[in-house]
Each structure stands twice: as C-alpha cells, then as structure tokens.
Enzyme design. Structure first.
Site, PDB file in Angstrom:
ATOM      1  CG  ASN A  10      -1.706   1.243   1.407  1.00  0.00           C
ATOM      2  OD1 ASN A  10      -1.801   2.048   0.477  1.00  0.00           O
ATOM      3  ND2 ASN A  10      -2.303   1.419   2.581  1.00  0.00           N
ATOM      4  CD1 TRP A  11       4.120   1.108  -2.401  1.00  0.00           C
ATOM      5  CD2 TRP A  11       3.994   1.817  -4.523  1.00  0.00           C
ATOM      6  NE1 TRP A  11       4.995   0.349  -3.155  1.00  0.00           N
ATOM      7  CE2 TRP A  11       4.934   0.762  -4.460  1.00  0.00           C
ATOM      8  CE3 TRP A  11       3.756   2.422  -5.754  1.00  0.00           C
ATOM      9  CZ2 TRP A  11       5.633   0.311  -5.576  1.00  0.00           C
ATOM     10  CZ3 TRP A  11       4.441   1.966  -6.873  1.00  0.00           C
ATOM     11  CH2 TRP A  11       5.367   0.921  -6.785  1.00  0.00           C
ATOM     12  CE  LYS A  12      -0.201   3.394   4.607  1.00  0.00           C
ATOM     13  NZ  LYS A  12      -0.197   3.506   6.046  1.00  0.00           N
ATOM     14  CG  HIS A  93      -5.891   2.183   5.032  1.00  0.00           C
ATOM     15  ND1 HIS A  93      -5.503   3.142   5.930  1.00  0.00           N
ATOM     16  CD2 HIS A  93      -4.862   1.299   4.951  1.00  0.00           C
ATOM     17  CE1 HIS A  93      -4.282   2.855   6.368  1.00  0.00           C
ATOM     18  NE2 HIS A  93      -3.867   1.745   5.785  1.00  0.00           N
ATOM     19  CD  GLU A  95      -2.999   5.768   6.588  1.00  0.00           C
ATOM     20  OE1 GLU A  95      -2.921   5.793   5.348  1.00  0.00           O
ATOM     21  OE2 GLU A  95      -2.098   5.277   7.316  1.00  0.00           O
ATOM     22  CD  GLU A 163      -3.790  -2.214   7.206  1.00  0.00           C
ATOM     23  OE1 GLU A 163      -2.658  -2.420   6.780  1.00  0.00           O
ATOM     24  OE2 GLU A 163      -4.452  -1.220   6.911  1.00  0.00           O
ATOM     25  N   GLY A 169       2.227   2.372  10.732  1.00  0.00           N
ATOM     26  CA  GLY A 169       3.231   3.421  10.586  1.00  0.00           C
ATOM     27  C   GLY A 169       3.908   3.815  11.884  1.00  0.00           C
ATOM     28  CB  SER A 207       4.850  -1.760  12.102  1.00  0.00           C
ATOM     29  OG  SER A 207       4.473  -0.411  12.314  1.00  0.00           O
ATOM     30  N   GLY A 228       2.731  -0.938   4.312  1.00  0.00           N
ATOM     31  CA  GLY A 228       2.930   0.447   3.906  1.00  0.00           C
ATOM     32  C   GLY A 228       4.410   0.747   3.737  1.00  0.00           C
ATOM     33  N   GLY A 229       5.015   1.250   4.801  1.00  0.00           N
ATOM     34  CA  GLY A 229       6.406   1.728   4.761  1.00  0.00           C
ATOM     35  C   GLY A 229       7.389   0.764   4.121  1.00  0.00           C
TER      36      GLY A 229
HETATM   37  P1  PGA Z   1       2.679   0.349   7.642  1.00  0.00           P
HETATM   38  O1  PGA Z   1       1.248   0.613   6.962  1.00  0.00           O
HETATM   39  O2  PGA Z   1       3.204  -0.958   7.098  1.00  0.00           O
HETATM   40  O3  PGA Z   1       3.531   1.521   7.235  1.00  0.00           O
HETATM   41  O4  PGA Z   1       2.456   0.271   9.111  1.00  0.00           O
HETATM   42  C1  PGA Z   1       0.344  -0.439   6.752  1.00  0.00           C
HETATM   43  C2  PGA Z   1      -0.942   0.080   6.152  1.00  0.00           C
HETATM   44  O5  PGA Z   1      -1.373   1.174   6.519  1.00  0.00           O
HETATM   45  O6  PGA Z   1      -1.562  -0.575   5.301  1.00  0.00           O
END
Ligand code: PGA
Length: 244
Positions: A10-12, A93, A95, A163, A169, A207, A228-229
């Site tokens: 998930n590159w956001k 998600h 966010e 999640e 994050g 994470s 994500g990261g």
């Molecule tokens: P993260 O994000 O791996 O940076 O914690 C995961 C996500 O939000 O899908």
C-alpha cells in the site's frame, strides 16, 4: 482450500514516476516465487505502474467511489478502474475512515459496487489503541465486518486486512499471538455471516517488515501482509516475499 500467501504493498501518497520504474524493474527478480504480489499506487500512477509492472504483479487502487458515475467531483469510479485493467481496490483503510470520515454505510456501498464491477476488494478492519485497552477489539472488528459487508455475496472476491490502528506506521507491530487471535476471530465471524471463512485470505497490516514477516505469516490464520512503509523500496518488498 489452501489459501495463497499475499504480499500487498500500500504505497499511500508516496513514490515518484522514477521510483515506480526502478521498483518494478528490480522486482522482475521475484518471478517464479510462490507468493502473490500486489501493489496499490496513487490513482494518478496506476496506468504508469501497469505499464512497468511485471506481469505477475497485480495493480490495484487504494480506494474507489461509492457511486459508479455522476456528479462526484474528485472521486474515482470502480468502473473506470476496471476499464483500465485494474485488478483490485483497498476499501476501508483506517486512514480513509479517520481522515476522510468514511462511514460504515459508505464503505458498504463502495465494497458492493467494487465487487459488482469485478474488482477484488481488500476490506480493512482494526481497532484503535483505546479500543484495545478497553477490551473492545472483537466488538469493533465485528461491527466493521457486519456493517461493511452487509449484503456482500458469500462467493465474492473478498480479502480482509486486519490492521490495528495503533500498529500502522508506528513501528509497533502486533505480536504474532495478538494478530493470530484477531485473525481467528475474523475467520470464524465471516463464517457466521455466511462466507466461506476457511477460504478467505486474511492479511495482517501494521509495521510489517522483512524481519518480522516470517513470525507473523507462520500463524495459521495469517495469509499475508498489507504493507505500507516497507513496501516502498524494492529491496524491502523483495525481502518480504522471500523471508515470509
Ligand atoms: P505500515 O502501513 O506498514 O507503514 O504500518 C500499513 C498500512 O497502513 O496498510
């Protein structure tokens, strides 16, 4: 049925065109790996990503509209995504729920529409730290599933991502035991909702890193990661696929 391992990036709101080109050039080396590799770039990068991604990588969106067409300035339709050859979309998600006020009702509309249009859907659930500390993890996740998946056909091409919001994050990963407990609950609850719980791919997100992916994915009900990261650099992404 045996569930396949999925590593989903998930590159956001990240990556430049140059980053994307380099990422996918470098990913060619993963060909033949027994791991489903999916990546969700920003909307504007979808066509470019499709052009440069190796054929074994599925490209998806991070969101889509609750309506198929019409006066919804700034929104992106599942039908337009499908027409472009996009394979899947993430929906719900945390966010999107927190920053964009997406409600259960809207998320349910999005999920049903995306599935009807032919996109696979990764539907996200998860509790905040306060909710976990108050002992509400299962009731929160249950409500998100009940409301978000109401009316979704049992044979839908649906994946779930668990999640925990406090792990996204933050560098704080749920322990394998914490994650497994919720995954098992989700699987069992999906069955009570009429889905084939044993067949549904359930990803863990929050994470996930190359050095913790194996212990998480060793859990019986964790079928992959929504990352994500650690999905932004090809070296990390490849390590996730190889270390798991
Ligand atoms: P993260 O994000 O791996 O940076 O914690 C995961 C996500 O939000 O899908």
């Amino acid at each position: 049925m045996s569930r396949k391992i999925h590593i989903v990036g998930n590159w956001k709101m990240n990556q430049t065109l140059g980053d994307i080109k380099n990422f996918f050039t470098d990913l060619q080396g993963l060909k033949g790996q027994d791991c489903q590799t999916w990546v969700a770039p920003q909307f504007v990068h979808l066509a470019f990503a499709k052009e440069y991604a190796p054929s074994f990588v599925k490209i998806g969106a991070q969101n889509c509209s609750h309506e198929l067409t019409g006066a919804f300035t700034g929104d992106v339709s599942a039908a337009a995504l499908k027409e472009m050859g996009i394979d899947f979309t993430i929906i719900g998600h945390s966010e999107r729920r927190a920053f964009f006020g997406e409600t259960h009702t809207i998320l349910n509309q999005k999920t049903k529409l995306a599935l009807k249009t032919g996109l696979d859907v990764i539907f996200c659930v998860g509790e905040t730290l306060k909710e976990r500390e108050d002992g509400k993890t299962e009731s929160v996740v249950q409500e998100q599933l009940d409301e978000g998946l109401a009316g979704v056909a049992p044979n839908a091409k649906l994946l779930i991502a668990y999640e925990p919001v406090w792990a996204i994050g933050t560098g704080k990963t749920a322990t394998p035991a914490q994650a497994q407990e919720v995954h098992a609950f989700i699987r069992q609850h999906l069955s009570t909702l009429g889905h084939k719980g044993q067949d549904v791919v359930i990803l863990y997100g929050g994470s996930v890193k190359p050095d913790n992916v194996a212990e998480l994915l060793n859990c019986p009900d964790i079928d992959g990661g929504l990352v994500g990261g650690a999905s932004l650099k090809s070296s990390d992404f490849k390590a996730l696929c190889l270390n798991r």
